[in-house]
Motif scaffolding. Structure first.
Motif, mmCIF file in Angstrom:
data_model
loop_
_atom_site.group_PDB
_atom_site.id
_atom_site.type_symbol
_atom_site.label_atom_id
_atom_site.label_comp_id
_atom_site.label_asym_id
_atom_site.label_seq_id
_atom_site.Cartn_x
_atom_site.Cartn_y
_atom_site.Cartn_z
ATOM 1 N N UNK A 113 0.830 -1.207 0.000
ATOM 2 C CA UNK A 113 0.000 0.000 0.000
ATOM 3 C C UNK A 113 0.867 1.261 0.000
ATOM 4 N N UNK A 114 1.939 1.230 0.778
ATOM 5 C CA UNK A 114 2.836 2.380 0.830
ATOM 6 C C UNK A 114 3.479 2.605 -0.538
ATOM 7 N N UNK A 115 3.866 1.512 -1.189
ATOM 8 C CA UNK A 115 4.509 1.625 -2.497
ATOM 9 C C UNK A 115 3.515 2.090 -3.557
ATOM 10 N N UNK A 116 2.275 1.653 -3.452
ATOM 11 C CA UNK A 116 1.242 2.114 -4.389
ATOM 12 C C UNK A 116 1.060 3.621 -4.280
ATOM 13 N N UNK A 117 1.028 4.115 -3.043
ATOM 14 C CA UNK A 117 0.942 5.568 -2.862
ATOM 15 C C UNK A 117 2.179 6.263 -3.424
ATOM 16 N N UNK A 118 3.357 5.686 -3.162
ATOM 17 C CA UNK A 118 4.601 6.270 -3.681
ATOM 18 C C UNK A 118 4.548 6.422 -5.193
ATOM 19 N N UNK A 119 4.073 5.416 -5.891
ATOM 20 C CA UNK A 119 4.026 5.500 -7.349
ATOM 21 C C UNK A 119 3.078 6.600 -7.808
ATOM 22 N N UNK A 120 2.032 6.862 -7.028
ATOM 23 C CA UNK A 120 1.094 7.946 -7.363
ATOM 24 C C UNK A 120 1.748 9.317 -7.190
ATOM 25 N N UNK A 121 2.537 9.462 -6.145
ATOM 26 C CA UNK A 121 3.018 10.789 -5.780
ATOM 27 C C UNK A 121 4.490 11.010 -6.123
ATOM 28 N N UNK A 122 5.141 10.021 -6.721
ATOM 29 C CA UNK A 122 6.593 10.081 -6.911
ATOM 30 C C UNK A 122 7.036 11.367 -7.599
ATOM 31 N N UNK A 123 6.436 11.699 -8.720
ATOM 32 C CA UNK A 123 6.909 12.844 -9.487
ATOM 33 C C UNK A 123 6.708 14.162 -8.739
ATOM 34 N N UNK A 124 5.497 14.457 -8.243
ATOM 35 C CA UNK A 124 5.364 15.733 -7.514
ATOM 36 C C UNK A 124 6.151 15.759 -6.210
ATOM 37 N N UNK A 125 6.317 14.600 -5.558
ATOM 38 C CA UNK A 125 7.094 14.584 -4.320
ATOM 39 C C UNK A 125 8.563 14.873 -4.604
ATOM 40 N N UNK A 126 9.114 14.241 -5.640
ATOM 41 C CA UNK A 126 10.509 14.512 -5.985
ATOM 42 C C UNK A 126 10.680 15.961 -6.438
ATOM 43 N N UNK A 127 9.706 16.481 -7.156
ATOM 44 C CA UNK A 127 9.753 17.891 -7.557
ATOM 45 C C UNK A 127 9.778 18.788 -6.321
ATOM 46 N N UNK A 128 8.997 18.421 -5.307
ATOM 47 C CA UNK A 128 8.959 19.203 -4.072
ATOM 48 C C UNK A 128 10.287 19.149 -3.342
ATOM 49 N N UNK A 129 10.839 17.940 -3.197
ATOM 50 C CA UNK A 129 12.059 17.768 -2.422
ATOM 51 C C UNK A 129 13.290 18.281 -3.156
ATOM 52 N N UNK A 130 13.260 18.288 -4.480
ATOM 53 C CA UNK A 130 14.432 18.654 -5.258
ATOM 54 C C UNK A 130 14.423 20.093 -5.768
ATOM 55 N N UNK A 131 13.382 20.848 -5.472
ATOM 56 C CA UNK A 131 13.305 22.227 -5.961
ATOM 57 C C UNK A 131 13.859 23.194 -4.925
ATOM 58 N N UNK A 132 14.352 24.351 -5.379
ATOM 59 C CA UNK A 132 14.714 25.394 -4.416
ATOM 60 C C UNK A 132 13.477 25.819 -3.634
ATOM 61 N N UNK A 133 13.726 26.408 -2.480
ATOM 62 C CA UNK A 133 12.618 26.865 -1.651
ATOM 63 C C UNK A 133 12.097 28.212 -2.187
ATOM 64 N N UNK A 134 10.763 28.429 -2.251
ATOM 65 C CA UNK A 134 9.688 27.509 -1.902
ATOM 66 C C UNK A 134 9.348 26.575 -3.064
ATOM 67 N N UNK A 135 9.072 25.299 -2.804
ATOM 68 C CA UNK A 135 8.834 24.321 -3.873
ATOM 69 C C UNK A 135 7.385 24.355 -4.353
ATOM 70 N N UNK A 136 7.036 25.377 -5.102
ATOM 71 C CA UNK A 136 5.635 25.634 -5.420
ATOM 72 C C UNK A 136 5.047 24.555 -6.331
ATOM 73 N N UNK A 137 5.722 24.269 -7.439
ATOM 74 C CA UNK A 137 5.139 23.384 -8.439
ATOM 75 C C UNK A 137 4.881 21.989 -7.878
ATOM 76 N N UNK A 138 5.871 21.438 -7.158
ATOM 77 C CA UNK A 138 5.684 20.101 -6.602
ATOM 78 C C UNK A 138 4.591 20.056 -5.565
ATOM 79 N N UNK A 139 4.509 21.082 -4.726
ATOM 80 C CA UNK A 139 3.479 21.117 -3.695
ATOM 81 C C UNK A 139 2.083 21.174 -4.318
ATOM 82 N N UNK A 140 1.944 21.956 -5.389
ATOM 83 C CA UNK A 140 0.659 22.022 -6.082
ATOM 84 C C UNK A 140 0.309 20.658 -6.678
#
Length: 531
Positions: free
Chosen positions: A129-156
């Motif tokens: 279940x955790x991995x299923x959620x990860x696959x759903x959110x992987x791209x926006x989560x990585x965008x959030x964690x890898x963007x300069x602050x504030x990480x607007x696009x990934x958070x949206x």
């Protein structure tokens, strides 16, 4: 051949972040010169034949962040000679020295799920279940964690995918201490230990807020893309980066240590080397150096606000690393046979042991019972040593500020004891052994200051908008055309190249519609915090 006297951009340092930045700037037609103090590029991504017939990775070794990184994926390094290899299992964690059935994260999801369900009914399903959620959110989560602050696009993107309530729950989960996160997610010790061991790849105590995020990220990345290694050694990743940057037109000059950046009117105008060379800068300087080196050594003090220099008096490095390289004439005789297939192995501590180990480090005590990461490189890549042998390494930490001669020898002996307990007969198969002390690491790469490998602590007080000091959070500096492009900048350590990408984007001013308002936000925060 002499180095150029003028360039659009000078990149200081040919570590992986510097090479990423150089390739991106050259792609845009910039005239780019990379100046590297050492006699070869790569920073902490290098390999060597320390023992005849055995290839050893000198620093970083496994690359889950690399294969997930948008910065490295965009460079298509496979077109420039890079090939990846995987061990049959990703990572294992022995509970104690008597453990003969250590839990393992397998590359195949169904196999991981079945094994965890065998150990604790329901934990495998929770993992799925955790991995299923990860696959759903992987791209926006990585965008959030890898963007300069504030990480607007990934958070949206996360809000769109999850909705407000679930996104808040995810944010709360990622801010949890690793110990509490493991208890929230799983019922049994086996799955919990896989998370906790991976959390310790950073330097954040497992009872500290935010320590769980590294564990969560690495177990999910491990299940998703594995912990791959470059075929032929870590140096092959650097070789591909060099090929990529030079094919775009960047020029890489090794053996040239930069001693100063000249600033005039809030802009860098040139850089000077210890050898007497000066390169005039038309557009930008990107520093793939430690943050203290840039602010304390390279930039003139009178060009910086006094508050910035004062903040660097309180800069916190991560704990020093001790690394031991082994050549073995046979596979490792693990007590737990499940560990034979894992490229990365965690040894020496369960939950309580990890807390005791961190307590030793935080109180200046050389651990007698260290937690360690162990790499089976031939298991991951058969080219690393002759068939039937193993090229391996162990990696652990020393307390800050201890003498690394006597303490390194003491800790090395403790590491060998741990390995012998988990793999009886291990020492009988050693045909080569070298120790890399913290001072050795710094001597070979100045960014590894006192053996710190993450460019500064990963604890929450020195991450996000507090990295490298409060008010920053991106590549920008108080000097308009100087950018920090190393692990000292957000998002920090790891071989992902995002720090170099963020610096290049800031220099280019081409980081999309959000780039201008983000830079204005960062500059406003800088102005407020550097008065």
């Amino acid at each position: 051949m002499s180095i150029p006297t003028t360039a659009d951009a000078v990149v200081i340092g040919a570590g992986h972040n510097g090479l990423v930045a150089a390739a991106m700037l050259a792609d845009e037609g910039w005239d780019v010169v990379v100046l590297e103090a050492q006699d070869q590029p790569g920073g902490a991504v290098k390999s060597a034949e320390l023992f005849p017939g055995y290839t050893s990775d000198l620093y970083s070794a496994f690359y889950p962040l690399s294969v997930m990184s948008p910065a490295l994926k965009a460079l298509h390094l496979e077109d420039h000679g890079l090939r990846w290899s995987h061990s049959p299992a990703v990572v294992g964690h022995a509970r104690n020295a008597e453990d003969d059935d250590a839990p393992v994260l397998w590359r195949e999801l169904d196999r991981t799920v079945a094994d965890l369900n065998r150990r604790t009914p329901g934990d495998g399903d929770r993992w799925r279940d955790l991995f299923t959620q990860w696959r759903r959110i992987r791209e926006p989560l990585l965008e959030t964690l890898f963007s300069p602050f504030p990480p607007v696009r990934g958070a949206v993107g996360l809000l769109k995918e999850l909705g407000t309530a679930e996104a808040l729950r995810l944010a709360h989960l990622l801010l949890l201490p690793a110990g509490i996160m493991a208890e929230r997610l799983f019922e049994g010790e086996d799955a919990r230990l896989l998370l906790l061991g991976n959390a310790m790849h950073a330097d954040v105590p497992i009872d500290a807020p935010g320590s769980g995020v590294m564990g969560y990220m690495l177990i999910m990345m491990g299940q998703d893309g594995g912990f791959p290694v470059p075929v032929g050694g870590a140096g092959q990743l650097t070789a591909a980066l060099v090929n990529r940057a030079t094919s775009a037109g960047a020029r890489i000059e090794c053996g040239h240590e930069v001693e100063a950046i000249d600033v005039r009117g809030r802009r860098a105008v040139s850089v000077r080397t210890t050898g007497g060379n000066t390169v005039r800068v038309r557009r930008a300087v990107i520093a793939d150096t430690s943050a203290p080196a840039l602010y304390r050594n390279l930039l003139p003090a009178d060009a910086l606000p006094a508050s910035v220099l004062q903040d660097f008096d309180r800069f916190v490095w991560d704990t020093p690393v001790l690394k031991i390289n082994y050549a073995l004439d046979a596979p490792i005789p693990w007590r737990s046979k499940s560990l034979s297939d894992a490229g990365t192995v965690h040894l020496g501590a369960d939950h309580d042991g990890l807390i005791r180990w961190m307590a030793d480090l935080n109180t200046g005590t050389v651990p007698l019972h260290p937690f360690l990461l162990f790499g089976q490189m031939t298991t991951a890549d058969p080219t690393r040593s002759p068939e039937g042998t193993e090229s391996a390494w162990a990696y652990t930490h020393l307390p800050r500020g201890v003498d690394d001669d006597a303490s390194a020898d003491q800790l090395s002996a403790a590491v060998d004891v741990v390995l012998e307990k988990h793999a009886p007969g291990f020492s009988d198969h050693i045909v080569g052994k070298t120790i890399q002390r913290p001072s050795d690491l710094q001597a070979s790469d100045a960014n590894l200051h006192a053996g710190a490998v993450n460019g500064g602590t990963s604890q929450l007080f020195q991450q996000l908008i507090f990295r490298p000091i409060p008010g920053f959070g991106g590549a920008d500096t108080p000097i308009e055309n100087v950018f920090l492009g190393s692990a000292g900048a957000s998002p920090g350590g790891g071989v992902h190249g995002v720090c170099g990408r963020n610096a290049a984007r800031a220099a280019l001013g081409g980081d999309g519609k959000l780039g201008w308002p983000r830079r204005q936000f960062n500059r406003a925060v800088l102005a407020l915090t550097t008065k």
